[in-house]
Design an enzyme around this catalytic site. Structure first.
Site, PDB file in Angstrom:
ATOM      1  CB  CYS A  11      -2.385   4.916   6.502  1.00  0.00           C
ATOM      2  SG  CYS A  11      -4.011   4.314   7.022  1.00  0.00           S
ATOM      3  CD  GLN A  39     -17.620 -11.675  13.576  1.00  0.00           C
ATOM      4  OE1 GLN A  39     -16.445 -11.321  13.563  1.00  0.00           O
ATOM      5  NE2 GLN A  39     -18.261 -11.999  14.694  1.00  0.00           N
ATOM      6  CG  PHE A  60     -22.800 -11.664  24.703  1.00  0.00           C
ATOM      7  CD1 PHE A  60     -22.938 -10.409  25.273  1.00  0.00           C
ATOM      8  CD2 PHE A  60     -22.375 -12.714  25.497  1.00  0.00           C
ATOM      9  CE1 PHE A  60     -22.627 -10.199  26.621  1.00  0.00           C
ATOM     10  CE2 PHE A  60     -22.064 -12.529  26.835  1.00  0.00           C
ATOM     11  CZ  PHE A  60     -22.194 -11.270  27.402  1.00  0.00           C
ATOM     12  CB  CYS A 107      -1.932  -1.533   7.867  1.00  0.00           C
ATOM     13  SG  CYS A 107      -3.381  -1.917   6.880  1.00  0.00           S
ATOM     14  CB  CYS A 163      -0.910   0.003   1.232  1.00  0.00           C
ATOM     15  SG  CYS A 163      -1.980   1.461   1.314  1.00  0.00           S
ATOM     16  CB  CYS A 207     -12.760  -9.647  19.230  1.00  0.00           C
ATOM     17  SG  CYS A 207     -13.603  -8.681  20.497  1.00  0.00           S
ATOM     18  CB  CYS A 213      -7.325   1.766   1.415  1.00  0.00           C
ATOM     19  SG  CYS A 213      -7.594   0.645   2.794  1.00  0.00           S
ATOM     20  CD  GLU A 234     -27.226  -8.333  21.667  1.00  0.00           C
ATOM     21  OE1 GLU A 234     -26.955  -7.199  22.101  1.00  0.00           O
ATOM     22  OE2 GLU A 234     -26.357  -9.202  21.447  1.00  0.00           O
ATOM     23  CG  ASP A 245     -19.155 -13.356  19.295  1.00  0.00           C
ATOM     24  OD1 ASP A 245     -18.033 -13.047  19.719  1.00  0.00           O
ATOM     25  OD2 ASP A 245     -19.622 -12.935  18.222  1.00  0.00           O
TER      26      ASP A 245
END
Length: 404
Positions: free
Chosen positions: A63, A240, A267, A66, A57, A361, A140, A287, A335
């Site tokens: 930037c 996601q 969740f 990343c 990139c 995550c 990008c 939820e 999750d």
């Protein structure tokens, strides 16, 4: 000052003795530069790692989106697997690891962008690394092409809806109906502004435009597909990051609960896992956000071939399901957000349900919660690492737990 990079930290920065934090470096590299407050912000690479590659990139050095594009794919994959293994090691746990799944370049269907007015119009992009200055990123390599194609729409929305000095925050999501746009930080939405913003959305064929908490217009339903069901999530709803990453996580969850006849999904969101699981088992989806459950329920009711799905709006942090509420369920899907689900996991550990599919995550809270389950008698059958956030330090994890 010359230093040698010993390892990468959890944010992807190289760490030398001191510690000295050095961005955009790799273990084993010798670098030189000025160190201020324990950080070498502009290192010069004296001896590069064999794992160093040329970033693809043109915006990479500036930037902040990343942080690992200078490393080979093989190195990043091994490092991300290692991040999860290290978190488990810290809890005295080990597990069988499946091969990592990495989403391809140009697959991010969901991203946060910023917009700012300029003297001649407006600019849209990401913030630079370490400074917060906004830069444009037309080349990008992360974003789905559809998200880059709506930049002209975001420019017009910024000119129309941003004050002179403030930045707008855009959450843009690709859907079957087009790009869904949520805007935060704009001017108050009076009637003239609503009309002007709706005209911009129509001109650029946005699926939906949401301004703060108000839907300005919905031109084409911003539908997401979960299994065989179609769902229209509320604006800004968590999804996601890539379709490929979602597919890998769903596949892992389905494997973990295979054979179950009745599953509880905690969740549950808008049904990322509930609706694919409902192709094989009855599901009770829990939820905290009512609007997300409403979208899930609507998606189920207008689908065919799914088993029964019930929903329950409940704050699982304040009111976790208790052990007796798990009676009748063959499997659990959970999750939670990055903070994990400490209170809910404590109750699950006492419930006796034989199969658990956990998605996370955050490797640290995943390992913490896994420790509680293992102490209660569960076994970690396998761990699946999913890299949806390519070239970043972020990691997704799915795992199967069983009670012998």
């Amino acid at each position: 000052m010359k230093v040698t990079i010993e390892r990468l930290g959890h944010l992807g920065d190289g760490i030398a003795e001191g510690p000295i934090f050095v961005p955009l470096t790799l273990p084993g590299e010798e670098v030189e530069g000025e160190v201020v407050d324990g950080k070498m912000s502009a290192p010069r690479i004296l001896i590069p790692s064999v794992e160093r590659v040329k970033p693809i990139c043109s915006h990479y050095k500036a930037c902040g989106g990343c942080s690992l594009m200078h490393a080979s794919d093989e190195f990043v994959a091994e490092w991300k697997q290692g991040v999860v293994k290290t978190a488990l090691d810290g809890q005295g746990l080990n597990a069988e690891f499946r091969p990592i799944h990495t989403s391809p370049a140009g697959s991010r269907r969901r991203a946060g962008l910023a917009g700012k007015r300029t003297k001649n119009g407006a600019m849209i992009g990401f913030h630079t690394r370490g400074t917060g200055t906004l830069i444009e990123v037309p080349n990008c390599q992360l974003l789905d092409p559809a998200l880059k194609e709506i930049v002209p729409a975001l420019i017009e929305l910024t000119i129309a809806g941003a004050s002179r000095k403030a930045e707008l925050s855009f959450l843009v999501t690709q859907s079957l109906g087009g790009v869904d746009v949520l805007v935060k930080g704009g001017k108050p939405l009076d009637e003239p502004a609503r009309v002007e913003l709706a005209q911009i959305a129509n001109k650029h064929e946005l699926a939906r435009l949401t301004w703060e908490d108000s839907v300005v217009c919905e031109i084409s339903a911003p539908v997401q597909v979960f299994g065989s069901a179609r769902v229209n999530p509320p604006g800004g709803t968590f999804l996601q990051a890539t379709p490929q990453g979602e597919k890998a996580l769903v596949s892992a969850v389905l494997d973990a609960v295979s054979g179950a006849k009745k599953v509880v999904d905690l969740f549950a969101g808008c049904g990322t896992f509930s609706l694919p699981v409902a192709e094989h088992a009855e599901v009770h989806a829990v939820e905290g956000e009512k609007e997300m459950l409403k979208a899930l329920d609507h998606g189920w009711r207008f689908s065919t071939g799914l088993k029964h799905v019930s929903t329950e709006a409940r704050d699982l942090f304040r009111r976790p399901l208790l052990p007796d509420e798990f009676k009748g369920f063959d499997a659990i899907v959970i999750d939670p957000p990055r903070a994990g689900a400490e209170a809910q996991i404590a109750e699950i550990a006492k419930c006796g349900v034989k199969r658990i599919a956990m998605v996370s995550c955050n490797p640290v809270t995943f390992a913490r919660d896994a420790r509680v389950l293992v102490d209660a008698g569960y076994v970690i059958d396998w761990v699946q690492v999913v890299d949806q956030f390519r070239w970043s330090p972020h990691v997704e994890v799915a795992a199967k737990f069983t009670m012998p």
